[in-house]
Design a protein around this motif. Structure first.
Motif, mmCIF file in Angstrom:
data_model
loop_
_atom_site.group_PDB
_atom_site.id
_atom_site.type_symbol
_atom_site.label_atom_id
_atom_site.label_comp_id
_atom_site.label_asym_id
_atom_site.label_seq_id
_atom_site.Cartn_x
_atom_site.Cartn_y
_atom_site.Cartn_z
ATOM 1 N N LEU A 22 38.455 14.109 5.316
ATOM 2 C CA LEU A 22 39.665 13.612 5.965
ATOM 3 C C LEU A 22 39.605 12.091 6.137
ATOM 4 N N TYR A 23 38.457 11.603 6.535
ATOM 5 C CA TYR A 23 38.283 10.158 6.705
ATOM 6 C C TYR A 23 38.496 9.438 5.374
ATOM 7 N N PHE A 24 37.930 9.994 4.310
ATOM 8 C CA PHE A 24 38.084 9.396 2.984
ATOM 9 C C PHE A 24 39.557 9.407 2.559
ATOM 10 N N GLY A 25 40.242 10.534 2.784
ATOM 11 C CA GLY A 25 41.653 10.641 2.431
ATOM 12 C C GLY A 25 42.501 9.659 3.229
ATOM 13 N N PHE A 26 42.209 9.523 4.520
ATOM 14 C CA PHE A 26 42.944 8.578 5.359
ATOM 15 C C PHE A 26 42.703 7.141 4.891
ATOM 16 N N LYS A 27 41.472 6.833 4.524
ATOM 17 C CA LYS A 27 41.122 5.492 4.036
ATOM 18 C C LYS A 27 41.889 5.166 2.751
ATOM 19 N N MET A 29 44.760 6.503 1.814
ATOM 20 C CA MET A 29 46.174 6.358 2.138
ATOM 21 C C MET A 29 46.465 4.990 2.746
ATOM 22 N N VAL A 30 45.582 4.492 3.594
ATOM 23 C CA VAL A 30 45.778 3.167 4.196
ATOM 24 C C VAL A 30 45.720 2.091 3.111
ATOM 25 N N ARG A 31 44.801 2.226 2.203
ATOM 26 C CA ARG A 31 44.701 1.239 1.107
ATOM 27 C C ARG A 31 45.971 1.230 0.260
ATOM 28 N N PHE A 32 46.492 2.409 -0.081
ATOM 29 C CA PHE A 32 47.725 2.467 -0.849
ATOM 30 C C PHE A 32 48.884 1.853 -0.062
ATOM 31 N N ALA A 33 48.928 2.121 1.233
ATOM 32 C CA ALA A 33 50.002 1.564 2.049
ATOM 33 C C ALA A 33 49.932 0.042 2.055
ATOM 34 N N VAL A 34 48.729 -0.478 2.188
ATOM 35 C CA VAL A 34 48.582 -1.934 2.181
ATOM 36 C C VAL A 34 48.932 -2.488 0.806
ATOM 37 N N ALA A 35 48.433 -1.835 -0.238
ATOM 38 C CA ALA A 35 48.640 -2.349 -1.587
ATOM 39 C C ALA A 35 50.096 -2.302 -2.012
ATOM 40 N N PHE A 36 50.791 -1.225 -1.658
ATOM 41 C CA PHE A 36 52.151 -1.054 -2.164
ATOM 42 C C PHE A 36 53.242 -1.434 -1.165
ATOM 43 N N MET A 37 52.866 -1.699 0.083
ATOM 44 C CA MET A 37 53.888 -2.080 1.053
ATOM 45 C C MET A 37 53.628 -3.470 1.627
ATOM 46 N N MET A 38 52.432 -3.724 2.055
ATOM 47 C CA MET A 38 52.137 -4.976 2.745
ATOM 48 C C MET A 38 52.048 -6.159 1.775
ATOM 49 N N VAL A 39 51.380 -5.967 0.649
ATOM 50 C CA VAL A 39 51.203 -7.080 -0.302
ATOM 51 C C VAL A 39 52.546 -7.533 -0.863
ATOM 52 N N PRO A 40 53.422 -6.626 -1.320
ATOM 53 C CA PRO A 40 54.735 -7.118 -1.780
ATOM 54 C C PRO A 40 55.535 -7.796 -0.665
#
Length: 143
Positions: A22-27, A29-40
């Motif tokens: 679960l921790y790995f999956g959450f990690k 998901m956070v990376r994808f959120a940062v990569a695809f939402m925060m960076v743009p």
């Protein structure tokens, strides 16, 4: 050994196995959120502020004008011509210095020859004076 464990113990053991997943999956998901939402979003805000909020690497990549191949070629050609001119100037300077040194050596040789000739003339004059004095002394002694 399994018979000694209760149902609650088995659940606890299984939860220890599931928590890292679960921790790995959450990690992830956070990376994808940062990569695809925060960076743009960061890039849009950065461009809206004319690059003020962009990191220097991104600013350099997007906003710095890259020289064209023609400009680079012209720059290299100019550098080569500058170097050729500098080499020519240095060659002329060295040639001039060598000529000056040769002239100076010849001048010193001429001066040394003059000094030698004057010294030889003085020595010959002294020899003649000495011979004259010797002859005079001989004449006085003979009388």
């Amino acid at each position: 050994m399994m018979s000694f464990l209760t149902q609650d113990d088995l659940f606890e053991i299984e939860s220890f196995r599931i928590r890292p997943l679960l921790y790995f999956g959450f990690k992830i998901m956070v990376r994808f959120a940062v990569a695809f939402m925060m960076v743009p979003l960061w890039l849009v805000i950065g461009f809206a502020t004319f690059g003020l909020l962009l990191p220097p690497q991104v600013r350099g990549f997007f906003l710095v004008q890259k020289p064209s191949t023609l400009e680079q070629t012209n720059k290299v050609v100019q550098q080569i011509s500058d170097l050729r001119q500098e080499v020519k100037t240095l060659r002329d300077d060295v040639t001039h210095k060598i000529k000056h040194e040769k002239w100076e050596i010849e001048h010193k040789k001429v001066e040394a020859d003059k000094a030698q000739q004057e010294l030889l003339a003085d020595v010959l004059q002294m020899k003649e004076i000495m011979i004259t004095l010797l002859n005079k002394k001989k004449n006085e002694l003979q009388r």
